[in-house]
Design a protein around this motif. Structure first.
Motif, PDB file in Angstrom:
ATOM      1  N   LEU A 176       0.851  -1.185   0.000  1.00 22.74           N
ATOM      2  CA  LEU A 176       0.000   0.000   0.000  1.00 22.74           C
ATOM      3  C   LEU A 176       0.885   1.232   0.000  1.00 22.74           C
ATOM      4  CD1 LEU A 176      -2.878   1.233   0.265  1.00 22.74           C
ATOM      5  CD2 LEU A 176      -2.490   1.226   2.744  1.00 22.74           C
ATOM      6  N   TRP A 177       0.696   2.116  -0.971  1.00 20.40           N
ATOM      7  CA  TRP A 177       1.425   3.383  -1.025  1.00 20.40           C
ATOM      8  C   TRP A 177       0.444   4.496  -0.671  1.00 20.40           C
ATOM      9  CZ3 TRP A 177       5.683   4.182  -5.205  1.00 20.40           C
ATOM     10  CH2 TRP A 177       6.633   3.150  -5.092  1.00 20.40           C
ATOM     11  N   ILE A 178       0.762   5.246   0.377  1.00 13.42           N
ATOM     12  CA  ILE A 178      -0.107   6.311   0.878  1.00 13.42           C
ATOM     13  C   ILE A 178       0.492   7.646   0.467  1.00 13.42           C
ATOM     14  CG2 ILE A 178      -1.148   7.336   2.934  1.00 13.42           C
ATOM     15  CD1 ILE A 178      -0.898   4.548   4.268  1.00 13.42           C
ATOM     16  N   GLY A 179      -0.189   8.342  -0.430  1.00 16.60           N
ATOM     17  CA  GLY A 179       0.356   9.524  -1.081  1.00 16.60           C
ATOM     18  C   GLY A 179       0.637  10.724  -0.201  1.00 16.60           C
ATOM     19  N   HIS A 180      -0.170  10.983   0.799  1.00 16.92           N
ATOM     20  CA  HIS A 180       0.021  12.192   1.606  1.00 16.92           C
ATOM     21  C   HIS A 180       0.923  11.968   2.820  1.00 16.92           C
ATOM     22  CE1 HIS A 180      -2.551  15.208  -0.258  1.00 16.92           C
ATOM     23  NE2 HIS A 180      -3.475  14.285  -0.448  1.00 16.92           N
ATOM     24  N   ASP A 181       1.340  10.750   3.060  1.00 16.29           N
ATOM     25  CA  ASP A 181       2.112  10.442   4.256  1.00 16.29           C
ATOM     26  C   ASP A 181       3.591  10.732   4.025  1.00 16.29           C
ATOM     27  OD1 ASP A 181       3.643   8.905   6.277  1.00 16.29           O
ATOM     28  OD2 ASP A 181       1.649   8.212   6.875  1.00 16.29           O
ATOM     29  N   LYS A 182       4.075  11.800   4.642  1.00 16.29           N
ATOM     30  CA  LYS A 182       5.458  12.254   4.452  1.00 16.29           C
ATOM     31  C   LYS A 182       6.461  11.196   4.911  1.00 16.29           C
ATOM     32  CE  LYS A 182       8.480  16.127   5.571  1.00 16.29           C
ATOM     33  NZ  LYS A 182       8.608  17.389   6.285  1.00 16.29           N
ATOM     34  N   ASP A 183       6.176  10.529   6.026  1.00 16.25           N
ATOM     35  CA  ASP A 183       7.090   9.496   6.512  1.00 16.25           C
ATOM     36  C   ASP A 183       7.186   8.343   5.519  1.00 16.25           C
ATOM     37  OD1 ASP A 183       7.592  10.950   8.835  1.00 16.25           O
ATOM     38  OD2 ASP A 183       6.053   9.889   9.988  1.00 16.25           O
ATOM     39  N   PHE A 184       6.047   7.944   4.956  1.00 15.25           N
ATOM     40  CA  PHE A 184       6.083   6.887   3.948  1.00 15.25           C
ATOM     41  C   PHE A 184       6.843   7.356   2.712  1.00 15.25           C
ATOM     42  CE2 PHE A 184       4.452   5.279  -0.052  1.00 15.25           C
ATOM     43  CZ  PHE A 184       4.836   3.946   0.064  1.00 15.25           C
ATOM     44  N   ALA A 185       6.565   8.576   2.273  1.00 14.66           N
ATOM     45  CA  ALA A 185       7.209   9.102   1.063  1.00 14.66           C
ATOM     46  C   ALA A 185       8.729   9.094   1.191  1.00 14.66           C
ATOM     47  CB  ALA A 185       6.704  10.511   0.768  1.00 14.66           C
ATOM     48  N   ALA A 186       9.234   9.268   2.393  1.00 14.94           N
ATOM     49  CA  ALA A 186      10.683   9.277   2.609  1.00 14.94           C
ATOM     50  C   ALA A 186      11.299   7.890   2.417  1.00 14.94           C
ATOM     51  CB  ALA A 186      10.994   9.803   4.005  1.00 14.94           C
ATOM     52  N   THR A 187      10.477   6.844   2.380  1.00 16.09           N
ATOM     53  CA  THR A 187      11.002   5.481   2.265  1.00 16.09           C
ATOM     54  C   THR A 187      11.065   4.984   0.828  1.00 16.09           C
ATOM     55  OG1 THR A 187       8.855   4.333   2.437  1.00 16.09           O
ATOM     56  CG2 THR A 187       9.988   4.925   4.511  1.00 16.09           C
ATOM     57  N   ILE A 188      10.520   5.731  -0.125  1.00 14.28           N
ATOM     58  CA  ILE A 188      10.495   5.247  -1.511  1.00 14.28           C
ATOM     59  C   ILE A 188      11.470   6.044  -2.369  1.00 14.28           C
ATOM     60  CG2 ILE A 188       8.168   4.315  -1.370  1.00 14.28           C
ATOM     61  CD1 ILE A 188       7.158   6.804  -2.810  1.00 14.28           C
ATOM     62  N   GLU A 189      11.931   5.402  -3.425  1.00 19.82           N
ATOM     63  CA  GLU A 189      12.871   6.029  -4.352  1.00 19.82           C
ATOM     64  C   GLU A 189      12.146   7.042  -5.231  1.00 19.82           C
ATOM     65  OE1 GLU A 189      16.093   5.614  -4.381  1.00 19.82           O
ATOM     66  OE2 GLU A 189      16.200   3.962  -2.966  1.00 19.82           O
ATOM     67  N   ARG A 190      12.873   8.055  -5.650  1.00 20.14           N
ATOM     68  CA  ARG A 190      12.332   9.106  -6.525  1.00 20.14           C
ATOM     69  C   ARG A 190      13.001   9.021  -7.889  1.00 20.14           C
ATOM     70  NH1 ARG A 190       7.932  10.938  -3.939  1.00 20.14           N
ATOM     71  NH2 ARG A 190       8.379  11.654  -1.862  1.00 20.14           N
ATOM     72  N   ALA A 191      12.376   9.648  -8.866  1.00 20.69           N
ATOM     73  CA  ALA A 191      12.952   9.727 -10.204  1.00 20.69           C
ATOM     74  C   ALA A 191      14.330  10.373 -10.100  1.00 20.69           C
ATOM     75  CB  ALA A 191      12.041  10.537 -11.118  1.00 20.69           C
ATOM     76  N   PRO A 192      15.266   9.956 -10.880  1.00 25.67           N
ATOM     77  CA  PRO A 192      15.105   9.123 -12.085  1.00 25.67           C
ATOM     78  C   PRO A 192      15.025   7.617 -11.834  1.00 25.67           C
ATOM     79  CG  PRO A 192      17.387   9.761 -11.898  1.00 25.67           C
ATOM     80  CD  PRO A 192      16.661  10.439 -10.759  1.00 25.67           C
ATOM     81  N   TYR A 193      15.088   7.180 -10.567  1.00 27.62           N
ATOM     82  CA  TYR A 193      14.916   5.760 -10.273  1.00 27.62           C
ATOM     83  C   TYR A 193      13.529   5.334 -10.754  1.00 27.62           C
ATOM     84  CZ  TYR A 193      14.546   1.385  -7.717  1.00 27.62           C
ATOM     85  OH  TYR A 193      14.375   0.069  -7.389  1.00 27.62           O
ATOM     86  N   SER A 194      13.432   4.096 -11.212  1.00 25.94           N
ATOM     87  CA  SER A 194      12.112   3.598 -11.598  1.00 25.94           C
ATOM     88  C   SER A 194      11.890   2.215 -11.021  1.00 25.94           C
ATOM     89  CB  SER A 194      11.954   3.578 -13.123  1.00 25.94           C
ATOM     90  OG  SER A 194      12.923   2.706 -13.696  1.00 25.94           O
ATOM     91  N   TYR A 195      10.696   1.998 -10.552  1.00 24.87           N
ATOM     92  CA  TYR A 195      10.303   0.672 -10.075  1.00 24.87           C
ATOM     93  C   TYR A 195       9.908  -0.144 -11.300  1.00 24.87           C
ATOM     94  CZ  TYR A 195      10.399   2.317  -5.265  1.00 24.87           C
ATOM     95  OH  TYR A 195      10.804   2.804  -4.050  1.00 24.87           O
ATOM     96  N   ARG A 196      10.317  -1.392 -11.316  1.00 28.69           N
ATOM     97  CA  ARG A 196      10.035  -2.262 -12.484  1.00 28.69           C
ATOM     98  C   ARG A 196       9.233  -3.487 -12.078  1.00 28.69           C
ATOM     99  NH1 ARG A 196      13.300  -0.160 -16.306  1.00 28.69           N
ATOM    100  NH2 ARG A 196      15.158   0.882 -15.619  1.00 28.69           N
TER     101      ARG A 196
END
Length: 195
Positions: A175-195
């Motif tokens: 589950l990815w929760i868009g407004h959760d800042k703490d969660f957002a800090a745990t995922i990679e950002r562009a230019p990284y891409s999930y495959r």
């Protein structure tokens, strides 16, 4: 958020007065950096028609807007309307497998708004991800079944959360929760891409 927010270096206060929006780069600029123009995009879908989610809808005039019929009607009540009534739309009435292969499925999750929808993305390496939109805003809301008072329908919100819980278990999805800042800090950002 609409690209126009980028013209306000100090940000702009959302209509609710609760949030200040900031935008360093416009969506058009971000797409251009990938060699993509809005008119190159076949389909566009938003979780719902609040301004912080649908602000650039009018940039995609050549795309087909995938939207729940009830959300289309709701979007037209906003002042000004957040979508163009003349835009090509596919008005959905529930879940929708975008490409017919299970790789990208719009999941009907009403409650926050009448036609809120989430997105189940099935990736070969990462596996299934459920992008929740505003189904929930923060992890603690998810963990404790908390529904904000500004949601349109409490019962629908809770039913949608339960449906997604069952789907996560059945699919083994994250589950990815868009407004959760703490969660957002745990995922990679562009230019990284999930495959």
């Amino acid at each position: 958020m609409p690209d126009s927010v980028a013209t306000y270096p100090a940000g702009i206060t959302a209509p609710s007065g609760v949030i200040v929006w900031y935008l360093d780069r416009t969506l058009r600029d971000q797409l251009a950096s990938l060699g993509i123009r809005p008119e190159d995009i076949t389909y566009v879908a938003f979780s719902h028609s609040h301004g912080d989610h649908i602000g650039n809808a009018r940039a995609f005039t050549q795309s087909t807007l995938l939207i729940q019929g009830s959300e289309f009607d709701f979007a037209l009540t906003a002042m000004p309307a957040s979508i163009d009534v003349a835009q090509r739309t596919a008005r959905l009435a529930g879940d929708h497998d975008v490409f017919g292969d299970g790789s990208l499925t719009i999941i009907s999750t009403p409650g926050h708004t009448p036609g809120h929808q989430s997105l189940l993305v099935t990736l070969r390496e990462t596996g299934p991800l459920l992008l929740s939109g505003d189904l929930v805003h923060f992890q603690y809301m998810w963990d404790h079944g908390v529904v904000p008072s500004f949601n349109i329908d409490l019962a629908q919100s809770l039913a949608s959360m339960e449906r997604v819980r069952e789907m996560l278990t059945a699919q083994g999805a994250q589950l990815w929760i868009g407004h959760d800042k703490d969660f957002a800090a745990t995922i990679e950002r562009a230019p990284y891409s999930y495959r």
